[in-house]
Write an enzyme that holds these catalytic residues in place. Structure first.
Site, PDB file in Angstrom:
ATOM      1  N   GLY A  16       3.958  -8.949  -5.995  1.00  0.00           N
ATOM      2  CA  GLY A  16       5.315  -8.450  -5.759  1.00  0.00           C
ATOM      3  C   GLY A  16       5.516  -8.356  -4.254  1.00  0.00           C
ATOM      4  N   GLY A  17       6.514  -7.589  -3.846  1.00  0.00           N
ATOM      5  CA  GLY A  17       6.817  -7.492  -2.418  1.00  0.00           C
ATOM      6  C   GLY A  17       5.630  -7.030  -1.594  1.00  0.00           C
ATOM      7  N   ALA A  18       4.939  -5.998  -2.059  1.00  0.00           N
ATOM      8  CA  ALA A  18       3.847  -5.427  -1.270  1.00  0.00           C
ATOM      9  C   ALA A  18       2.690  -6.414  -1.122  1.00  0.00           C
ATOM     10  CB  ALA A  18       3.354  -4.135  -1.918  1.00  0.00           C
ATOM     11  N   GLY A  19       2.279  -7.026  -2.227  1.00  0.00           N
ATOM     12  CA  GLY A  19       1.140  -7.937  -2.190  1.00  0.00           C
ATOM     13  C   GLY A  19       1.445  -9.175  -1.349  1.00  0.00           C
ATOM     14  N   PHE A 119      24.134   4.157   0.680  1.00  0.00           N
ATOM     15  CA  PHE A 119      23.338   4.369  -0.531  1.00  0.00           C
ATOM     16  C   PHE A 119      22.983   5.850  -0.610  1.00  0.00           C
ATOM     17  CE2 PHE A 119      20.469   3.292  -3.896  1.00  0.00           C
ATOM     18  CZ  PHE A 119      20.944   2.074  -4.341  1.00  0.00           C
ATOM     19  N   ASP A 221      -1.834  -1.021 -13.649  1.00  0.00           N
ATOM     20  CA  ASP A 221      -3.217  -1.521 -13.676  1.00  0.00           C
ATOM     21  C   ASP A 221      -4.028  -1.072 -12.461  1.00  0.00           C
ATOM     22  OD1 ASP A 221      -2.186  -2.750 -15.870  1.00  0.00           O
ATOM     23  OD2 ASP A 221      -2.746  -4.793 -15.322  1.00  0.00           O
ATOM     24  N   GLN A 240      10.673   9.691 -10.863  1.00  0.00           N
ATOM     25  CA  GLN A 240      12.132   9.766 -10.785  1.00  0.00           C
ATOM     26  C   GLN A 240      12.738   9.266 -12.094  1.00  0.00           C
ATOM     27  OE1 GLN A 240      14.415   7.229  -7.831  1.00  0.00           O
ATOM     28  NE2 GLN A 240      14.601   9.249  -6.928  1.00  0.00           N
ATOM     29  N   HIS A 242      16.369   8.509 -14.364  1.00  0.00           N
ATOM     30  CA  HIS A 242      17.801   8.263 -14.311  1.00  0.00           C
ATOM     31  C   HIS A 242      18.393   8.891 -15.577  1.00  0.00           C
ATOM     32  CE1 HIS A 242      21.594   6.201 -14.094  1.00  0.00           C
ATOM     33  NE2 HIS A 242      21.288   5.827 -12.876  1.00  0.00           N
ATOM     34  N   LEU A 252      19.312   0.531 -17.970  1.00  0.00           N
ATOM     35  CA  LEU A 252      20.098   1.468 -17.170  1.00  0.00           C
ATOM     36  C   LEU A 252      21.600   1.347 -17.400  1.00  0.00           C
ATOM     37  CD1 LEU A 252      18.747   1.664 -13.538  1.00  0.00           C
ATOM     38  CD2 LEU A 252      20.130   3.336 -14.707  1.00  0.00           C
ATOM     39  N   GLU A 255      25.825   5.132 -13.102  1.00  0.00           N
ATOM     40  CA  GLU A 255      26.566   6.382 -12.970  1.00  0.00           C
ATOM     41  C   GLU A 255      28.074   6.134 -13.034  1.00  0.00           C
ATOM     42  OE1 GLU A 255      23.847   7.402 -10.281  1.00  0.00           O
ATOM     43  OE2 GLU A 255      23.333   9.124 -11.510  1.00  0.00           O
ATOM     44  N   ARG A 286      22.589  14.207 -10.794  1.00  0.00           N
ATOM     45  CA  ARG A 286      21.644  13.577 -11.733  1.00  0.00           C
ATOM     46  C   ARG A 286      20.711  14.558 -12.410  1.00  0.00           C
ATOM     47  NH1 ARG A 286      18.932   7.995  -9.441  1.00  0.00           N
ATOM     48  NH2 ARG A 286      20.872   6.832  -9.346  1.00  0.00           N
ATOM     49  N   HIS A 353      12.191   5.924 -14.072  1.00  0.00           N
ATOM     50  CA  HIS A 353      12.662   4.845 -13.200  1.00  0.00           C
ATOM     51  C   HIS A 353      11.661   4.467 -12.098  1.00  0.00           C
ATOM     52  CE1 HIS A 353      15.693   2.282 -11.530  1.00  0.00           C
ATOM     53  NE2 HIS A 353      15.887   3.003 -10.454  1.00  0.00           N
ATOM     54  N   ARG A 398      12.029   9.996  -4.309  1.00  0.00           N
ATOM     55  CA  ARG A 398      12.295   8.833  -3.467  1.00  0.00           C
ATOM     56  C   ARG A 398      13.792   8.644  -3.244  1.00  0.00           C
ATOM     57  NH1 ARG A 398      13.699   2.973  -5.384  1.00  0.00           N
ATOM     58  NH2 ARG A 398      14.611   4.250  -6.997  1.00  0.00           N
ATOM     59  N   SER A 403      12.067   2.192  -1.237  1.00  0.00           N
ATOM     60  CA  SER A 403      10.834   1.621  -1.790  1.00  0.00           C
ATOM     61  C   SER A 403      10.645   0.171  -1.349  1.00  0.00           C
ATOM     62  CB  SER A 403      10.770   1.750  -3.306  1.00  0.00           C
ATOM     63  OG  SER A 403      12.016   1.568  -3.879  1.00  0.00           O
TER      64      SER A 403
HETATM   65  C1  FAD Z   1      15.908  -1.541 -12.194  1.00  0.00           C
HETATM   66  C2  FAD Z   1      15.279  -1.211 -10.850  1.00  0.00           C
HETATM   67  C3  FAD Z   1      16.013  -1.370  -9.681  1.00  0.00           C
HETATM   68  C4  FAD Z   1      15.440  -1.066  -8.428  1.00  0.00           C
HETATM   69  N1  FAD Z   1      16.200  -1.219  -7.283  1.00  0.00           N
HETATM   70  C5  FAD Z   1      15.661  -0.926  -6.064  1.00  0.00           C
HETATM   71  C6  FAD Z   1      16.410  -1.121  -4.849  1.00  0.00           C
HETATM   72  O1  FAD Z   1      17.563  -1.551  -4.871  1.00  0.00           O
HETATM   73  N2  FAD Z   1      15.822  -0.809  -3.661  1.00  0.00           N
HETATM   74  C7  FAD Z   1      14.549  -0.332  -3.589  1.00  0.00           C
HETATM   75  O2  FAD Z   1      14.098  -0.074  -2.484  1.00  0.00           O
HETATM   76  N3  FAD Z   1      13.813  -0.181  -4.715  1.00  0.00           N
HETATM   77  C8  FAD Z   1      14.329  -0.456  -5.939  1.00  0.00           C
HETATM   78  N4  FAD Z   1      13.560  -0.292  -7.080  1.00  0.00           N
HETATM   79  C9  FAD Z   1      12.130   0.005  -6.939  1.00  0.00           C
HETATM   80  C10 FAD Z   1      11.382  -1.233  -6.441  1.00  0.00           C
HETATM   81  O3  FAD Z   1      11.925  -2.376  -7.045  1.00  0.00           O
HETATM   82  C11 FAD Z   1       9.880  -1.199  -6.747  1.00  0.00           C
HETATM   83  O4  FAD Z   1       9.355   0.017  -6.338  1.00  0.00           O
HETATM   84  C12 FAD Z   1       9.135  -2.301  -5.984  1.00  0.00           C
HETATM   85  O5  FAD Z   1       9.739  -3.544  -6.221  1.00  0.00           O
HETATM   86  C13 FAD Z   1       7.671  -2.382  -6.351  1.00  0.00           C
HETATM   87  O6  FAD Z   1       7.098  -3.484  -5.676  1.00  0.00           O
HETATM   88  P1  FAD Z   1       5.523  -3.750  -5.656  1.00  0.00           P
HETATM   89  O7  FAD Z   1       5.284  -4.900  -4.761  1.00  0.00           O
HETATM   90  O8  FAD Z   1       4.831  -2.486  -5.366  1.00  0.00           O
HETATM   91  O9  FAD Z   1       5.194  -4.112  -7.166  1.00  0.00           O
HETATM   92  P2  FAD Z   1       5.794  -5.213  -8.188  1.00  0.00           P
HETATM   93  O10 FAD Z   1       6.938  -5.961  -7.654  1.00  0.00           O
HETATM   94  O11 FAD Z   1       5.965  -4.491  -9.463  1.00  0.00           O
HETATM   95  O12 FAD Z   1       4.607  -6.242  -8.313  1.00  0.00           O
HETATM   96  C14 FAD Z   1       3.393  -5.932  -8.949  1.00  0.00           C
HETATM   97  C15 FAD Z   1       2.529  -7.175  -8.954  1.00  0.00           C
HETATM   98  O13 FAD Z   1       1.230  -6.832  -9.390  1.00  0.00           O
HETATM   99  C16 FAD Z   1       0.788  -7.774 -10.324  1.00  0.00           C
HETATM  100  N5  FAD Z   1      -0.209  -7.123 -11.168  1.00  0.00           N
HETATM  101  C17 FAD Z   1      -0.127  -5.928 -11.792  1.00  0.00           C
HETATM  102  N6  FAD Z   1      -1.254  -5.671 -12.461  1.00  0.00           N
HETATM  103  C18 FAD Z   1      -2.085  -6.700 -12.247  1.00  0.00           C
HETATM  104  C19 FAD Z   1      -3.394  -7.044 -12.688  1.00  0.00           C
HETATM  105  N7  FAD Z   1      -4.109  -6.249 -13.479  1.00  0.00           N
HETATM  106  N8  FAD Z   1      -3.924  -8.217 -12.294  1.00  0.00           N
HETATM  107  C20 FAD Z   1      -3.234  -9.068 -11.516  1.00  0.00           C
HETATM  108  N9  FAD Z   1      -1.990  -8.799 -11.070  1.00  0.00           N
HETATM  109  C21 FAD Z   1      -1.428  -7.636 -11.437  1.00  0.00           C
HETATM  110  C22 FAD Z   1       2.021  -8.241 -11.035  1.00  0.00           C
HETATM  111  O14 FAD Z   1       1.813  -9.504 -11.621  1.00  0.00           O
HETATM  112  C23 FAD Z   1       3.006  -8.278  -9.867  1.00  0.00           C
HETATM  113  O15 FAD Z   1       2.878  -9.507  -9.198  1.00  0.00           O
HETATM  114  C24 FAD Z   1      14.115  -0.587  -8.353  1.00  0.00           C
HETATM  115  C25 FAD Z   1      13.380  -0.445  -9.528  1.00  0.00           C
HETATM  116  C26 FAD Z   1      13.950  -0.723 -10.771  1.00  0.00           C
HETATM  117  C27 FAD Z   1      13.147  -0.502 -12.010  1.00  0.00           C
END
Ligand code: FAD
Lengths: 595, 84
Positions: A16-19, A119, A221, A240, A242, A252, A255, A286, A353, A398, A403
């Site tokens: 995801g974004g962090a990785g 926001f 995980d 958090q 909703h 979702l 609001e 909320r 959420h 948060r 995030s």
């Molecule tokens: C509906 C919704 C809307 C949102 N809108 C916003 C917003 O507008 N702005 C904001 O700042 N935040 C928002 N958030 C929160 C934000 O999207 C998340 O906190 C953030 O995207 C998490 O990113 P991440 O990189 O930590 O993890 P993720 O994007 O969840 O990525 C996790 C990764 O880990 C991998 N993974 C997991 N377990 C394993 C495993 N065992 N082995 C191998 N790979 C694994 C997955 O395949 C994936 O690639 C929202 C959340 C939701 C639910």
């Protein structure tokens, strides 16, 4: 069962974004970097983020990091670490500009600068009035972000292992982290990814609740792997919610629906918000709305066969207004509640959420654990970022758009620190500790050979319902107490799950059983931490924490201004102080959180 | 491996590819599998594989009826997804 070993300089779990942000740092430094992910990178949950990413660029009006920092500390209900918060808010501009250079198509204003929108919770001049701080790419911010980061990784030769499930952390006798064990879903093969540095970026665990806005992939995980390897989890009582997710589905409902005149009703059809918030009614904040809904449900006035939801009524509104102003609501009602909201009530329930807690880290993305008096000693070779980590910038609550910022800033930090560690400290891979690898093999062996095992789907459902009822959006002390006992019973069932299908190739039953092993660690951490915290703060609100002059809104700074650390071993809790001292400015002093 | 095993692997792989980033899609596919999992033919598998190549937001736009796709095979599958 056998396994093979592959060596990398660094392994990142999660795309995801962090990785992806962390991996860029490693690959750009010329290190051999593997990224493991359960799904194709651009199907990670980050895609769901629409609102944007916070940065005080001041493009549309005056703004600065001091104001952003103030809002974040206040939003966190003073549980966020002020050094990490200052660090994140100061780095925000740079993080966004970097992303722009990687090709992120941000919305722009006429002069070419990045467009910014307001926001919730982001204000100017230390909480005075809303400010435009969120940078977005239409309503696909997360998606555009992942594409930009993925492309950059491809350019710098990051090696992707798509549809690989990491299973356990590998540590040696000294506690150093030496990589992970992982399973190739395509073949069932188990491989040890032997690395000098390991970064967790596995996202949140929102599926631990029955009603969740999170996609199915969010099974915590990283948290499960860390807990099993003896790393405590921090502040897991803070989730958090909703107020309006579709009951039974979680999707979702914005609001805006109540803004347009939607009314909440209990099973008797009563407009119950009139009793709880006579002035604001359905438009109360909320937490007030969620708490009122929960009280109705707990007192037996919920609707449905389990009496576990309330109704959102739009039937008195002009259908044309609904279809024009809230087009997606009609479709969501039909698809996920089987209800035509023009004619019938929508079933809704407060819905999980976002996970504020996680694997404890410092502002450099290093995983830190308590050792004697020192409560934050880095674990050599181990880093975490994004929703699975707790830096802690979100504290007890948060702010939206913070995030995505968190994962950019701390993803990069974790990557940088890992590069530094590999280049200066570890000349060669430390020898693998086979005992640690055997634990994974034993877990797989147990699952395959379980006689009369519990059903994975049913056990997961039991866990989710227990969490929803006993540690939901508003917490009752007696329910928490009962919940702590119940969740341990569920954990016993999880330890005995069985699968019918034992095949190696693409065995989704096995994958889901292994995911449940992780979710249950999150559930225990949440329930036990929540039961113990005898105050209300941010997202953790209890019925027995009273509003007094010493404890405004039930927040008890004298006793509870501290982070929880839950240890899997014996479900033990300990606490560590909140870092109240920022890096370069004065402490943002405690006060009551009002908006 | 037997033909039956082959099919199971193909179906399980497809099922996993239905794990998406958006909850809305997860739910739609969950229902689809519950209803059609046992009876999905090889032609359906091919069409579903193609549909799953769409990006998630585009896929949701199509499944929620906000957008149409020209390909009649894909559209027929989308109609089934919407109706499940
Ligand atoms: C509906 C919704 C809307 C949102 N809108 C916003 C917003 O507008 N702005 C904001 O700042 N935040 C928002 N958030 C929160 C934000 O999207 C998340 O906190 C953030 O995207 C998490 O990113 P991440 O990189 O930590 O993890 P993720 O994007 O969840 O990525 C996790 C990764 O880990 C991998 N993974 C997991 N377990 C394993 C495993 N065992 N082995 C191998 N790979 C694994 C997955 O395949 C994936 O690639 C929202 C959340 C939701 C639910």
């Amino acid at each position: 069962m056998s396994y093979t070993v592959r060596k990398f300089d660094a392994v990142v779990v999660g795309a995801g974004g962090a990785g992806l942000r962390a991996a860029i740092q490693l690959s750009e430094a010329g290190l051999k970097t593997a990224v493991l992910t359960k799904v194709f990178p651009t199907r990670s949950h980050t895609v769901a983020a629409q609102g944007g990413v916070a940065a005080s660029l001041g493009n549309s009006e005056e703004d600065n990091w001091h104001w952003h920092m103030y809002d974040t500390v206040k939003g966190s209900d003073w549980l966020g670490d002020q050094d990490a918060i200052e660090f994140m808010c100061r780095k925000a501009g740079e993080a966004v500009v970097e992303l722009e250079h990687y090709g992120m198509p941000f919305d722009r204003v006429d002069n070419g600068k990045i467009y910014q929108r307001p926001f919730g919770g982001h204000m100017s001049n230390f909480g005075e009035k809303p400010v435009r701080r969120s940078c977005a790419a239409a309503d696909r911010t997360g998606h555009a972000m992942l594409h930009a980061l993925y492309q950059r990784n491809v350019k710098v030769n990051t090696e992707f292992f798509v549809e690989w499930q990491a299973l356990d952390l590998v540590r040696d006798a000294e506690g150093d982290v030496l990589g992970v064990t992982a399973m190739d879903m395509e073949t069932g093969e188990v491989v040890v990814f032997h690395a000098k540095a390991t970064i967790f970026a596995t996202g949140g665990a929102g599926r631990v609740y029955y009603s969740s806005t999170n996609a199915f992939i969010n099974t915590g995980d990283g948290l499960g792997m860390a807990a099993r390897a003896g790393i405590p989890l921090e502040d897991m009582e803070f989730w958090q919610f909703h107020p309006t997710g579709v009951a039974g589905a979680g999707v979702l409902i914005t609001e805006g629906v109540r803004g347009e005149g939607g009314i909440l009703r209990n099973a008797d059809g009563e407009r119950f918000m009139e009793r709880y918030a006579p002035n604001a009614k359905d438009l109360a904040s909320r937490d007030v709305v969620s708490r009122s809904m929960l009280t109705e449900i707990n007192e037996g006035r919920g609707a449905g066969p389990y009496k576990d939801y309330v109704y959102l009524d739009l039937t008195h509104l002009d259908p044309q207004v609904i279809l024009k102003r809230l087009p997606s609501i009609h479709e969501i009602g039909i698809q996920f509640a089987g209800v035509d909201c023009l004619k019938e009530y929508l079933p809704v329930v407060p819905t999980c959420h976002y996970q504020m807690g996680g694997i404890p880290t410092n502002r450099f993305g290093q995983v830190v654990v308590p050792q004697g008096e020192d409560k934050a000693v880095p674990v050599p070779g181990f880093y975490a970022a994004g929703e699975c980590a707790c830096a802690s910038v979100h504290g007890a609550n948060r702010l939206g758009t913070n995030s995505l910022l968190d994962l950019l800033v701390f993803g990069k930090s974790a990557g940088e620190m890992a590069v530094d560690y590999i280049k200066t400290n570890v000349k060669a891979h430390k020898p693998l500790n086979l005992e640690s690898v055997e634990k994974t093999m034993a877990r797989l062996h147990r699952l395959d050979n379980q006689k009369d095992g519990s059903n994975v789907h049913e056990t997961r459902m039991l866990m989710q319902r227990t969490m929803q009822k006993h540690a939901g959006v508003f917490r009752f002390s007696y329910l928490l107490k009962e919940g702590a006992a119940k969740i341990l019973e569920v954990a016993d069932a999880v330890a005995q799950t069985g699968i019918q299908d034992k095949s190696k190739v693409f065995n989704t039953a096995r994958i889901e059983a292994l995911e449940l092993d992780n979710l249950i660690e999150v559930a225990k951490a949440t329930m036990i931490s929540a039961e113990a915290r005898k105050e209300s703060r941010g997202a953790h609100v209890r019925d027995d924490a009273h509003d007094t002059p010493e404890t405004p809104d039930g927040r008890d700074d004298a006793n509870w201004l501290k982070h929880t650390l839950w240890h899997r071993d014996g479900n033990r809790l300990e606490y560590k102080p909140v870092q109240m001292k920022p890096l370069s400015v004065d402490t943002i002093a405690l006060k009551k959180r009002t908006y | 491996m037997t033909t039956e095993d082959d099919r199971r692997v193909r179906i399980d792989r497809l099922k996993w590819h239905c794990r998406r980033s958006l909850l809305e899609l997860d739910l739609v596919f969950q229902r689809f599998w519950a209803r059609y999992g046992e009876v999905l033919g090889t032609d359906d598998e091919t069409v579903l594989t193609r549909l799953l190549e769409l990006e998630d937001h585009d896929l949701w736009a199509v499944v929620s009826g906000k957008q149409a796709i020209a390909d009649p095979d894909l559209m027929r599958l989308v109609e089934r997804l919407r109706a499940t």
